[in-house]
Design a protein around this motif. Structure first.
Motif, PDB file in Angstrom:
ATOM      1  N   MET A  87       0.850  -1.175   0.000  1.00 27.40           N
ATOM      2  CA  MET A  87       0.000   0.000   0.000  1.00 27.40           C
ATOM      3  C   MET A  87       0.893   1.235   0.000  1.00 27.40           C
ATOM      4  O   MET A  87       1.828   1.324   0.790  1.00 27.40           O
ATOM      5  CB  MET A  87      -0.917  -0.002   1.221  1.00 27.40           C
ATOM      6  N   THR A  88       0.569   2.163  -0.866  1.00 26.35           N
ATOM      7  CA  THR A  88       1.345   3.397  -0.930  1.00 26.35           C
ATOM      8  C   THR A  88       0.819   4.404   0.086  1.00 26.35           C
ATOM      9  O   THR A  88      -0.300   4.267   0.597  1.00 26.35           O
ATOM     10  CB  THR A  88       1.246   4.032  -2.325  1.00 26.35           C
ATOM     11  N   LEU A  89       1.618   5.425   0.339  1.00 16.06           N
ATOM     12  CA  LEU A  89       1.187   6.488   1.242  1.00 16.06           C
ATOM     13  C   LEU A  89      -0.067   7.165   0.706  1.00 16.06           C
ATOM     14  O   LEU A  89      -1.005   7.427   1.465  1.00 16.06           O
ATOM     15  CB  LEU A  89       2.305   7.519   1.433  1.00 16.06           C
ATOM     16  N   ASP A  90      -0.106   7.438  -0.599  1.00 12.66           N
ATOM     17  CA  ASP A  90      -1.289   8.091  -1.176  1.00 12.66           C
ATOM     18  C   ASP A  90      -2.545   7.253  -0.985  1.00 12.66           C
ATOM     19  O   ASP A  90      -3.611   7.779  -0.666  1.00 12.66           O
ATOM     20  CB  ASP A  90      -1.073   8.390  -2.667  1.00 12.66           C
ATOM     21  N   GLU A  91      -2.428   5.939  -1.186  1.00 13.97           N
ATOM     22  CA  GLU A  91      -3.581   5.062  -0.962  1.00 13.97           C
ATOM     23  C   GLU A  91      -4.017   5.131   0.498  1.00 13.97           C
ATOM     24  O   GLU A  91      -5.208   5.271   0.792  1.00 13.97           O
ATOM     25  CB  GLU A  91      -3.233   3.610  -1.320  1.00 13.97           C
ATOM     26  N   TYR A  92      -3.044   5.042   1.391  1.00 18.45           N
ATOM     27  CA  TYR A  92      -3.369   5.098   2.812  1.00 18.45           C
ATOM     28  C   TYR A  92      -4.080   6.405   3.158  1.00 18.45           C
ATOM     29  O   TYR A  92      -5.103   6.392   3.866  1.00 18.45           O
ATOM     30  CB  TYR A  92      -2.102   4.944   3.665  1.00 18.45           C
ATOM     31  N   LEU A  93      -3.563   7.522   2.680  1.00 17.98           N
ATOM     32  CA  LEU A  93      -4.167   8.826   2.997  1.00 17.98           C
ATOM     33  C   LEU A  93      -5.589   8.929   2.441  1.00 17.98           C
ATOM     34  O   LEU A  93      -6.471   9.521   3.076  1.00 17.98           O
ATOM     35  CB  LEU A  93      -3.296   9.964   2.469  1.00 17.98           C
ATOM     36  N   THR A  94      -5.820   8.332   1.281  1.00 16.26           N
ATOM     37  CA  THR A  94      -7.177   8.309   0.716  1.00 16.26           C
ATOM     38  C   THR A  94      -8.111   7.517   1.620  1.00 16.26           C
ATOM     39  O   THR A  94      -9.212   7.963   1.943  1.00 16.26           O
ATOM     40  CB  THR A  94      -7.161   7.695  -0.699  1.00 16.26           C
ATOM     41  N   TYR A  95      -7.667   6.335   2.047  1.00 16.38           N
ATOM     42  CA  TYR A  95      -8.488   5.517   2.946  1.00 16.38           C
ATOM     43  C   TYR A  95      -8.710   6.216   4.283  1.00 16.38           C
ATOM     44  O   TYR A  95      -9.803   6.158   4.858  1.00 16.38           O
ATOM     45  CB  TYR A  95      -7.854   4.143   3.172  1.00 16.38           C
ATOM     46  N   ARG A  96      -7.679   6.902   4.787  1.00 18.37           N
ATOM     47  CA  ARG A  96      -7.814   7.605   6.060  1.00 18.37           C
ATOM     48  C   ARG A  96      -8.908   8.669   5.974  1.00 18.37           C
ATOM     49  O   ARG A  96      -9.728   8.808   6.878  1.00 18.37           O
ATOM     50  CB  ARG A  96      -6.480   8.244   6.451  1.00 18.37           C
ATOM     51  N   GLU A  97      -8.946   9.376   4.855  1.00 15.72           N
ATOM     52  CA  GLU A  97      -9.989  10.400   4.685  1.00 15.72           C
ATOM     53  C   GLU A  97     -11.370   9.758   4.555  1.00 15.72           C
ATOM     54  O   GLU A  97     -12.354  10.274   5.085  1.00 15.72           O
ATOM     55  CB  GLU A  97      -9.680  11.268   3.460  1.00 15.72           C
ATOM     56  N   MET A  98     -11.454   8.629   3.871  1.00 12.98           N
ATOM     57  CA  MET A  98     -12.738   7.921   3.742  1.00 12.98           C
ATOM     58  C   MET A  98     -13.234   7.459   5.108  1.00 12.98           C
ATOM     59  O   MET A  98     -14.429   7.551   5.407  1.00 12.98           O
ATOM     60  CB  MET A  98     -12.584   6.740   2.776  1.00 12.98           C
ATOM     61  N   VAL A  99     -12.307   6.960   5.953  1.00 12.56           N
ATOM     62  CA  VAL A  99     -12.684   6.533   7.307  1.00 12.56           C
ATOM     63  C   VAL A  99     -13.160   7.737   8.106  1.00 12.56           C
ATOM     64  O   VAL A  99     -14.171   7.671   8.808  1.00 12.56           O
ATOM     65  CB  VAL A  99     -11.503   5.827   8.015  1.00 12.56           C
ATOM     66  N   ARG A 100     -12.452   8.856   7.988  1.00 11.95           N
ATOM     67  CA  ARG A 100     -12.828  10.074   8.720  1.00 11.95           C
ATOM     68  C   ARG A 100     -14.236  10.533   8.317  1.00 11.95           C
ATOM     69  O   ARG A 100     -15.031  10.938   9.156  1.00 11.95           O
ATOM     70  CB  ARG A 100     -11.804  11.172   8.470  1.00 11.95           C
ATOM     71  N   GLU A 101     -14.541  10.454   7.025  1.00 12.09           N
ATOM     72  CA  GLU A 101     -15.878  10.847   6.552  1.00 12.09           C
ATOM     73  C   GLU A 101     -16.943   9.876   7.046  1.00 12.09           C
ATOM     74  O   GLU A 101     -18.050  10.282   7.372  1.00 12.09           O
ATOM     75  CB  GLU A 101     -15.894  10.927   5.020  1.00 12.09           C
ATOM     76  N   LEU A 102     -16.619   8.601   7.090  1.00  8.51           N
ATOM     77  CA  LEU A 102     -17.569   7.577   7.538  1.00  8.51           C
ATOM     78  C   LEU A 102     -17.853   7.696   9.030  1.00  8.51           C
ATOM     79  O   LEU A 102     -19.000   7.569   9.473  1.00  8.51           O
ATOM     80  CB  LEU A 102     -17.024   6.182   7.220  1.00  8.51           C
ATOM     81  N   ASP A 103     -16.806   7.925   9.816  1.00  9.64           N
ATOM     82  CA  ASP A 103     -16.944   7.957  11.278  1.00  9.64           C
ATOM     83  C   ASP A 103     -15.958   8.974  11.848  1.00  9.64           C
ATOM     84  O   ASP A 103     -14.825   8.636  12.186  1.00  9.64           O
ATOM     85  CB  ASP A 103     -16.667   6.564  11.845  1.00  9.64           C
ATOM     86  N   PRO A 104     -16.382  10.234  11.976  1.00 11.28           N
ATOM     87  CA  PRO A 104     -15.481  11.284  12.452  1.00 11.28           C
ATOM     88  C   PRO A 104     -14.888  11.024  13.837  1.00 11.28           C
ATOM     89  O   PRO A 104     -13.828  11.549  14.172  1.00 11.28           O
ATOM     90  CB  PRO A 104     -16.361  12.543  12.473  1.00 11.28           C
ATOM     91  N   GLU A 105     -15.549  10.216  14.656  1.00 13.22           N
ATOM     92  CA  GLU A 105     -15.063   9.942  16.016  1.00 13.22           C
ATOM     93  C   GLU A 105     -14.087   8.759  16.076  1.00 13.22           C
ATOM     94  O   GLU A 105     -13.505   8.494  17.129  1.00 13.22           O
ATOM     95  CB  GLU A 105     -16.249   9.656  16.948  1.00 13.22           C
ATOM     96  N   ALA A 106     -13.906   8.057  14.959  1.00 11.17           N
ATOM     97  CA  ALA A 106     -13.104   6.824  14.963  1.00 11.17           C
ATOM     98  C   ALA A 106     -11.688   7.056  15.479  1.00 11.17           C
ATOM     99  O   ALA A 106     -11.163   6.247  16.238  1.00 11.17           O
ATOM    100  CB  ALA A 106     -13.050   6.224  13.569  1.00 11.17           C
ATOM    101  N   PHE A 107     -11.081   8.150  15.099  1.00 11.08           N
ATOM    102  CA  PHE A 107      -9.677   8.349  15.449  1.00 11.08           C
ATOM    103  C   PHE A 107      -9.474   8.648  16.932  1.00 11.08           C
ATOM    104  O   PHE A 107      -8.396   8.389  17.465  1.00 11.08           O
ATOM    105  CB  PHE A 107      -9.050   9.415  14.549  1.00 11.08           C
ATOM    106  N   LYS A 108     -10.495   9.140  17.589  1.00  9.05           N
ATOM    107  CA  LYS A 108     -10.413   9.306  19.045  1.00  9.05           C
ATOM    108  C   LYS A 108     -10.402   7.941  19.721  1.00  9.05           C
ATOM    109  O   LYS A 108      -9.708   7.724  20.702  1.00  9.05           O
ATOM    110  CB  LYS A 108     -11.599  10.127  19.568  1.00  9.05           C
ATOM    111  N   ARG A 109     -11.185   7.000  19.187  1.00  2.00           N
ATOM    112  CA  ARG A 109     -11.290   5.673  19.789  1.00  2.00           C
ATOM    113  C   ARG A 109     -10.044   4.820  19.580  1.00  2.00           C
ATOM    114  O   ARG A 109      -9.763   3.937  20.367  1.00  2.00           O
ATOM    115  CB  ARG A 109     -12.510   4.936  19.240  1.00  2.00           C
ATOM    116  N   VAL A 110      -9.319   5.058  18.487  1.00  2.00           N
ATOM    117  CA  VAL A 110      -8.179   4.182  18.177  1.00  2.00           C
ATOM    118  C   VAL A 110      -6.837   4.777  18.587  1.00  2.00           C
ATOM    119  O   VAL A 110      -5.803   4.174  18.312  1.00  2.00           O
ATOM    120  CB  VAL A 110      -8.144   3.778  16.678  1.00  2.00           C
ATOM    121  N   ARG A 111      -6.852   5.921  19.238  1.00  5.60           N
ATOM    122  CA  ARG A 111      -5.591   6.473  19.745  1.00  5.60           C
ATOM    123  C   ARG A 111      -4.900   5.441  20.641  1.00  5.60           C
ATOM    124  O   ARG A 111      -5.558   4.670  21.334  1.00  5.60           O
ATOM    125  CB  ARG A 111      -5.867   7.706  20.599  1.00  5.60           C
TER     126      ARG A 111
END
Length: 197
Positions: free
Chosen positions: A1-25
């Protein structure tokens, strides 16, 4: 997986569940023996179960664990029930061993986790994350993505962590979520086996 792919998926996850990143810290390590035992008990309960099912059972089980130190009548799985009761009744000694492992570094904590009842070779990473170690859980989906990149799971997540400035735990979650949602194009969805969550 490239960095660009990862960053795209990260943004998709953020749009799907804005609170997700607080839970996975990355979590702080447990503060006492009961905190430690509750975290271990939760991972034992969650092993092989869907998160939504676990949440329902945990909401009934946790008060009994806190009040009596036992599962009680809140859960019927004999193996998990026995393991959780064992952890709760031996929490002081187990917590002391955890602190000794913590002093020796992350790898020793992961190794220690596998010595606990009902914690196996993959679940030890889930538990280590819940105990404050910034690591990835090499489940079937992460293994496939890593293999596609010619890396091991820990290498893939560490590389993307360094490049993106995210924790390894965050990278793990983003990749897992991308696969779980069917976004990663090369994944053939594993069976509906709850062990793959």
């Amino acid at each position: 997986m490239t960095l660009d792919e990862y960053l795209t998926y990260r943004e998709m996850v953020r749009e799907l569940d804005p609170e997700a990143f607080k839970r996975v810290r990355t979590k702080l390590p447990p503060t006492d023996a009961t905190d430690f035992a509750l975290r271990v008990s939760y991972v034992i309960l969650n092993s092989g179960m869907r998160w939504t099912v676990t949440q329902d059972i945990w909401s009934r089980m946790k008060p009994s664990l806190v009040d009596t130190g036992e599962v009680g009548e809140t859960f019927g799985h004999p193996g998990k029930r026995k393991a959780i009761n064992l952890v709760m009744s031996n929490r002081s000694g187990l917590f002391e061993k955890f602190k000794s492992a913590w002093a020796l570094g992350p790898e020793k904590v992961v190794e220690y986790c596998e010595t606990l009842p009902y914690v196996g070779g993959i679940t030890k990473y889930h538990l280590a994350k819940n105990l404050g170690i910034d690591t990835a859980k090499p489940d079937v989906w992460l293994e496939r993505v890593a293999a596609n990149s010619g890396e091991a799971v820990q290498e893939l997540c560490a590389r993307l962590s360094q490049l993106a400035g995210d924790s390894v735990s965050t990278v793990d979650y983003v990749i897992w979520k991308a696969c779980q949602q069917g976004w990663w194009p090369l994944v053939a969805s594993p069976s509906d086996d709850p062990k793959n969550e």
